[in-house]
Enzyme design. Structure first.
Site, mmCIF file in Angstrom:
data_model
loop_
_atom_site.group_PDB
_atom_site.id
_atom_site.type_symbol
_atom_site.label_atom_id
_atom_site.label_comp_id
_atom_site.label_asym_id
_atom_site.label_seq_id
_atom_site.Cartn_x
_atom_site.Cartn_y
_atom_site.Cartn_z
ATOM 1 N N TRP A 195 -2.954 -2.386 -1.697
ATOM 2 C CA TRP A 195 -2.536 -3.755 -2.022
ATOM 3 C C TRP A 195 -3.238 -4.599 -0.972
ATOM 4 O O TRP A 195 -2.840 -4.627 0.181
ATOM 5 C CB TRP A 195 -1.009 -3.842 -1.908
ATOM 6 C CG TRP A 195 -0.438 -5.200 -2.076
ATOM 7 C CD1 TRP A 195 0.030 -6.023 -1.096
ATOM 8 C CD2 TRP A 195 -0.198 -5.884 -3.312
ATOM 9 N NE1 TRP A 195 0.527 -7.176 -1.648
ATOM 10 C CE2 TRP A 195 0.401 -7.127 -2.995
ATOM 11 C CE3 TRP A 195 -0.449 -5.584 -4.643
ATOM 12 C CZ2 TRP A 195 0.763 -8.047 -3.975
ATOM 13 C CZ3 TRP A 195 -0.088 -6.513 -5.607
ATOM 14 C CH2 TRP A 195 0.513 -7.713 -5.273
ATOM 15 N N CYS A 229 0.831 -1.216 0.000
ATOM 16 C CA CYS A 229 0.000 0.000 0.000
ATOM 17 C C CYS A 229 0.861 1.259 0.000
ATOM 18 O O CYS A 229 1.960 1.279 0.517
ATOM 19 C CB CYS A 229 -0.952 0.090 1.196
ATOM 20 S SG CYS A 229 -2.057 -1.291 1.342
ATOM 21 N N GLU A 248 16.592 -16.062 -18.123
ATOM 22 C CA GLU A 248 15.532 -15.116 -18.456
ATOM 23 C C GLU A 248 15.986 -13.674 -18.525
ATOM 24 O O GLU A 248 15.438 -12.904 -19.301
ATOM 25 C CB GLU A 248 14.285 -15.289 -17.575
ATOM 26 C CG GLU A 248 14.433 -15.010 -16.111
ATOM 27 C CD GLU A 248 13.156 -15.314 -15.307
ATOM 28 O OE1 GLU A 248 12.057 -15.326 -15.866
ATOM 29 O OE2 GLU A 248 13.279 -15.544 -14.093
ATOM 30 N N HIS A 302 26.060 -38.846 -16.981
ATOM 31 C CA HIS A 302 25.263 -39.627 -17.930
ATOM 32 C C HIS A 302 25.013 -38.868 -19.218
ATOM 33 O O HIS A 302 24.041 -39.153 -19.923
ATOM 34 C CB HIS A 302 23.956 -40.069 -17.259
ATOM 35 C CG HIS A 302 24.197 -40.953 -16.077
ATOM 36 N ND1 HIS A 302 24.737 -42.217 -16.199
ATOM 37 C CD2 HIS A 302 24.050 -40.742 -14.746
ATOM 38 C CE1 HIS A 302 24.883 -42.756 -14.996
ATOM 39 N NE2 HIS A 302 24.475 -41.861 -14.097
ATOM 40 N N LYS A 352 16.802 -18.020 -13.699
ATOM 41 C CA LYS A 352 17.056 -16.574 -13.529
ATOM 42 C C LYS A 352 18.082 -16.107 -14.556
ATOM 43 O O LYS A 352 17.913 -15.076 -15.196
ATOM 44 C CB LYS A 352 17.607 -16.248 -12.124
ATOM 45 C CG LYS A 352 16.679 -16.259 -10.976
ATOM 46 C CD LYS A 352 15.681 -15.142 -10.917
ATOM 47 C CE LYS A 352 14.451 -15.517 -11.668
ATOM 48 N NZ LYS A 352 13.364 -16.117 -11.023
ATOM 49 N N ASN A 367 -1.062 1.590 5.983
ATOM 50 C CA ASN A 367 -0.261 0.598 5.277
ATOM 51 C C ASN A 367 0.259 -0.361 6.330
ATOM 52 O O ASN A 367 0.860 0.080 7.309
ATOM 53 C CB ASN A 367 0.913 1.313 4.572
ATOM 54 C CG ASN A 367 1.965 0.341 4.090
ATOM 55 O OD1 ASN A 367 1.663 -0.796 3.756
ATOM 56 N ND2 ASN A 367 3.203 0.787 4.064
ATOM 57 N N GLY A 368 0.017 -1.649 6.164
ATOM 58 C CA GLY A 368 0.489 -2.626 7.158
ATOM 59 C C GLY A 368 -0.647 -3.531 7.574
ATOM 60 O O GLY A 368 -1.653 -3.649 6.879
ATOM 61 N N GLU A 401 16.312 -23.014 -10.268
ATOM 62 C CA GLU A 401 15.884 -21.615 -10.178
ATOM 63 C C GLU A 401 17.029 -20.675 -10.596
ATOM 64 O O GLU A 401 16.805 -19.688 -11.291
ATOM 65 C CB GLU A 401 15.390 -21.324 -8.751
ATOM 66 C CG GLU A 401 15.006 -19.894 -8.448
ATOM 67 C CD GLU A 401 13.906 -19.315 -9.346
ATOM 68 O OE1 GLU A 401 13.306 -20.060 -10.127
ATOM 69 O OE2 GLU A 401 13.689 -18.088 -9.274
ATOM 70 N N ARG A 403 3.509 0.143 -5.197
ATOM 71 C CA ARG A 403 3.276 -0.460 -3.884
ATOM 72 C C ARG A 403 1.929 -1.185 -3.815
ATOM 73 O O ARG A 403 1.591 -1.785 -2.793
ATOM 74 C CB ARG A 403 3.309 0.610 -2.796
ATOM 75 C CG ARG A 403 4.616 1.365 -2.741
ATOM 76 C CD ARG A 403 4.588 2.395 -1.650
ATOM 77 N NE ARG A 403 4.488 1.784 -0.339
ATOM 78 C CZ ARG A 403 5.497 1.288 0.346
ATOM 79 N NH1 ARG A 403 6.715 1.361 -0.155
ATOM 80 N NH2 ARG A 403 5.324 0.738 1.520
ATOM 81 N N LYS A 432 5.233 -10.731 -16.919
ATOM 82 C CA LYS A 432 5.174 -10.983 -15.468
ATOM 83 C C LYS A 432 4.092 -12.005 -15.139
ATOM 84 O O LYS A 432 4.265 -12.877 -14.312
ATOM 85 C CB LYS A 432 4.895 -9.659 -14.754
ATOM 86 C CG LYS A 432 4.854 -9.760 -13.246
ATOM 87 C CD LYS A 432 6.239 -9.943 -12.695
ATOM 88 C CE LYS A 432 6.274 -10.275 -11.226
ATOM 89 N NZ LYS A 432 7.494 -11.030 -10.891
HETATM 90 C C1 G6P Z 1 5.839 -15.985 -15.646
HETATM 91 C C2 G6P Z 1 6.867 -15.157 -14.883
HETATM 92 C C3 G6P Z 1 7.655 -16.051 -13.925
HETATM 93 C C4 G6P Z 1 6.715 -16.796 -12.997
HETATM 94 C C5 G6P Z 1 5.671 -17.591 -13.798
HETATM 95 C C6 G6P Z 1 4.586 -18.137 -12.904
HETATM 96 O O1 G6P Z 1 6.484 -16.836 -16.527
HETATM 97 O O2 G6P Z 1 7.740 -14.519 -15.772
HETATM 98 O O3 G6P Z 1 8.527 -15.248 -13.148
HETATM 99 O O4 G6P Z 1 7.439 -17.659 -12.183
HETATM 100 O O5 G6P Z 1 5.022 -16.742 -14.747
HETATM 101 O O6 G6P Z 1 3.895 -17.048 -12.362
HETATM 102 P P1 G6P Z 1 2.994 -17.111 -11.092
HETATM 103 O O7 G6P Z 1 2.439 -15.703 -10.967
HETATM 104 O O8 G6P Z 1 1.930 -18.116 -11.351
HETATM 105 O O9 G6P Z 1 3.860 -17.480 -9.944
#
Ligand code: G6P
Length: 609
Positions: A74, A2, A489, A505, A486, A100-101, A482, A27, A604
C-alpha cells in the site's frame, strides 16, 4: 498499511508466501513481491498491480528454496511500480527486506548512504534500510539488526533475510503489527493472523519494540536491545474468514475501531515535537503563497464532502480565508468563479472518484492550484494534483466510509493551522492549544469507542424506525449530515439531517410520537440555542438521543437518553461525535440483517459520472 509474510521450512515457499499475501490483500494491493533463497542466491520477483500479476510472473519465473519473504504493498513513499514494490535489496544483493510502516528519517539516511556510495533503485523509504544493513553488517544478522533498529525512526515491521544466513529470518516490530506462527520444523512471520492460519493456530503476538529470530526448529524473541523475552503462545480459535477481519464480524466495525491508529498515523511527523508548528512539506506552498490565497474551493463527494464542511469551519476560523464547499458533480458544470489566487482542495478517499477528478481537471485547465487530500498514494487524484496530503487511514474496505472521514478531518485541521500560522491569523499560543488537542485526539477516539454497547442497545430498540432525524448547529450540523448518510447507506432507514434552527421552517411537521431524533450538542457556544430546538422536537413527541460533552448533565433534563463524549476543543469535536453515529448505523444495519460491508446499490469507488 502493507502486508508481510515470511516463511522458513520444508513446504513450497511460493505457495506459503503468495497464499499468505492473498489473505493480506486487504492491507494493500498496489504491487507485490517475493524473495526466496536457493542455491546460495536470493531471487526476487515483483509485479505492480494486484497479486494475480505476481502469480502470473511467478508461473514464468518460479522460485524455490526453504526460506522466503513476501509483501503486498500500500504505497507510501513512491508510486506503485515494479521498482518500488518490495522486497528491497542492498547494493550487493546479499540482503532482502520487506517493510510495513514509514521510516521517518529516511531522507537523511538516504543522503548519508548515498555519500558512502550506495546506489538506490527505488523511491521508497524502505530501501534505505537494506543499504543500512549492508553498511552496518558485522557478520551477525541479528546483531546487525539491533544496530540498524537504533538508527531508524518511525513505525515499522521489518522482516529480513540474508544470503549468508540461509537458516534464519530476523523480524523487528516497532508500532506496525506483526505476529509469528509456530509450526513443526517450520515457522512463519506475518502482519496478521489470516496469512498463516492455514498452517498453524499457535502464535506469538510481537509487542511493540520486540525482535524475533526464526529458524526451522524454533523462534527466539528479544527486546530491541537483544535481551531475551519469554513469550506466551496464543492459540487462535477464530475461523479463517473472521480472522481476515481481525476477529471483527465486518470490515466496517474493524475500520471504526482502527480510528485511534488511523488518526495517530495521519498526525505522525506532521506536528512539531514542541506542538508549535505543522510540518506539511508535501504541500509545496511557502508562507507567501499561503498569504496570497484569496479563496478556497473544497470539492468532494459523499462522506468526503461532509469532511469538507468541517474543513471550511476550521480554515475560516484559523486562517480567515473564505471557503466554499462544493459537491464535485455540481461544481464542474457550474462555471465557478475563480481568481489567480484561488486554491482548490479536492478531498477523495479513493482518489478515483470520477466527479472529483473531473472537477480537479477543469480547475487545473483554468490554471488553478489543486491540493488533493486522499488516502491512496499513486491514485489519480494524487498523481494529478499539484500537491497531495495523504491520510494514513490504511485501506478502507467497507463501502461506508469511517476512518477515511476522521483522517480527512485531521488533514484539514492541520492545513487550517498551517494556513493560520502563515497568515498570522492564528496566534502562536492558540496554535499550540489546537495542536495539543489534535495530538490528544487518538486518546479521545479510544474513549468514544467505549460508548459502543450503549449505541448498540439504542440501535436494537430503534431498528424498525421509518424515519430518523439528525439535528445540530454549526459543525454539529455538518456531522449530522454524515450521521444521516451512514444510517441511510447501510441500514436503509430513511434519515435526514437538519440544521437545528431550521427545523421549524417545515421539517418539524414530520416529528410525531416516538420518531427518533439524534441531537448533537457538542458546541458550548451554541448549546442553549440547540437545546431550544431539542425542546421543540420533544414537545412533538420525538424520542431524543442527545450527544454532548462529559460534564454537561444539563442535557439529561430534556432528552430521553444521553451519550457523553470526552471534551475536546469544540472545533475538533466532529472527530469524536461522528463515531457514535458510525456505530449507530452499523448496529442498526446488523440488527436489520443487512450486508453491512456491501450495501445495496452502492460502490466503494464511483468511477463513473
Ligand atoms: C462513494 C462511497 C462513499 C464516498 C464517496 C466519495 O459514494 O460509497 O463512501 O464518500 O464515494 O468517495 P471518495 O473516494 O472520492 O472519497
Amino acid at each position: 498499511m502493507c502486508g508481510i509474510v515470511g516463511y522458513i521450512g520444508p513446504r513450497n515457499v511460493k505457495d506459503v508466501v503468495v497464499g499468505g499475501l492473498a489473505k493480506l490483500e486487504y492491507r494493500g494491493y498496489d504491487s507485490a513481491g517475493v524473495a526466496a533463497l536457493a542455491d546460495g542466491n536470493i531471487r526476487i520477483v515483483k509485479a505492480v498491480g494486484r497479486l494475480s500479476n505476481l502469480e502470473e510472473k511467478l508461473a514464468e519465473m518460479p522460485i524455490s528454496g526453504h526460506i522466503a519473504i513476501g509483501h503486498t504493498r500500500w504505497a507510501t513513499h513512491g508510486k506503485p511500480s515494479d521498482e518500488n514494490a518490495h522486497p528491497h535489496q542492498d547494493c550487493s544483493g546479499r540482503f532482502a527486506i520487506v517493510h510495513n510502516g514509514i521510516v521517518e528519517n529516511y531522507l537523511s539516511l538516504r543522503e548519508e548512504l548515498m555519500a558512502l556510495g550506495h546506489e538506490f533503485r527505488s523511491e521508497t523509504d524502505t530501501e534505505v534500510v537494506a543499504h543500512l544493513i549492508e553498511e552496518m553488517y558485522n557478520g551477525d544478522l541479528f546483531e546487525t539488526m539491533i544496530a540498524v533498529g537504533k538508527r531508524i525512526r518511525g513505525a515499522y515491521a521489518l522482516v529480513v533475510m540474508a544470503k549468508d544466513h540461509p537458516d534464519e529470518i530476523v523480524a523487528i516490530r516497532r508500532a506496525s503489527p506483526m505476529i509469528i506462527g509456530l509450526g513443526e520444523k517450520e515457522n512463519f512471520v506475518a502482519s496478521d493472523i489470516p496469512a498463516i492460519l492455514e498452517y498453524t493456530r499457535d502464535i506469538y503476538v510481537m509487542e511493540d519494540g520486540e525482535m524475533a529470530v526464526l529458524r526451522r526448529d524454533g523462534v527466539e524473541c528479544f527486546t530491541m536491545d537483544g535481551e531475551p523475552v519469554k513469550k506466551e503462545v496464543y492459540h487462535v480459535t477464530w475461523d479463517a474468514v473472521s480472522a481476515e477481519r481481525g476477529g471483527y464480524p465486518h470490515f466496517m466495525l474493524k475500520e471504526i475501531h482502527e480510528q485511534p491508529r488511523a488518526v495517530r498515523d495521519t498526525l505522525r511527523g506532521r506536528v512539531s515535537d514542541d506542538l508549535s508548528r505543522v510540518e506539511l512539506p508535501e504541500l509545496g506552498l511557502q508562507d507567501e503563497d499561503i498569504r496570497a490565497i484569496d479563496r478556497i474551493h473544497i470539492v468532494a463527494c459523499g462522506t468526503s464532502w461532509h469532511a469538507g464542511l468541517v474543513g471550511k469551519a476550521a480554515i475560516e476560523a484559523f486562517a480567515r480565508i473564505p471557503v466554499n464547499v462544493e459537491i464535485a458533480s455540481e461544481y464542474r458544470y457550474s462555471d465557478p468563479i475563480v481568481t489567480d489566487n484561488t486554491l482548490v482542495i479536492a478531498i477523495t478517499q479513493s482518489g478515483e472518484t470520477a466527479d472529483t477528478l473531473a472537477a480537479m481537471r477543469e480547475m487545473k485547465k483554468r490554471g488553478v492550484r489543486v491540493v488533493a487530500i486522499t488516502n491512496v498514494v499513486g491514485s489519480s487524484a494524487a498523481r494529478e494534483a499539484d500537491s497531495t496530503i495523504i491520510t494514513w487511514a490504511g485501506p478502507e474496505i467497507a463501502v461506508a466510509s469511517t476512518k477515511a472521514y476522521t483522517t480527512q478531518l485531521v488533514a484539514l485541521y492541520l492545513l487550517a493551522v498551517r494556513f493560520g500560522l502563515s497568515r498570522g491569523t492564528l496566534a502562536e499560543e492558540k496554535a499550540r492549544e489546537v495542536l495539543a488537542a489534535l495530538d490528544n485526539l487518538p486518546q479521545v477516539v479510544e474513549q468514544v469507542l467505549d460508548t459502543a454497547p450503549q449505541i448498540e442497545s439504542f440501535a436494537k430498540r430503534y431498528k424498525d424506525a421509518h424515519d430518523t432525524f439528525f439535528i445540530g448547529r454549526g459543525i454539529d450540523y455538518a456531522v449530522s449530515l454524515e450521521g444521516a448518510l451512514k444510517l441511510k447507506e447501510i441500514s436503509y432507514i430513511h434519515a435526514e439531517a437538519y440544521a437545528a434552527g431550521e427545523l421549524k421552517h417545515g421539517t418539524l411537521a414530520l416529528i410525531t410520537d416516538g420518531v427518533p431524533v439524534i441531537a448533537l450538542a457538542m458546541q458550548p457556544e451554541l448549546y442553549e440555542k440547540t437545546l431550544s430546538n431539542i425542546v421543540e422536537v420533544k414537545a412533538r413527541g420525538a424520542f431524543v438521543l442527545g450527544l454532548t460533552w462529559v460534564g454537561n448533565e444539563d442535557l439529561e433534563k430534556t432528552v430521553d437518553e444521553v451519550i457523553y463524549l470526552p471534551k475536546t476543543m469544540p472545533l475538533l469535536a466532529p472527530v469524536a461525535a461522528v463515531i457514535p453515529l458510525q456505530l449507530l448505523a452499523y448496529y442498526a444495519a446488523v440488527a436489520r440483517g443487512n450486508d453491512v460491508d456491501k450495501p445495496r446499490n452502492l460502490a466503494k469507488s464511483v468511477t463513473v459520472e
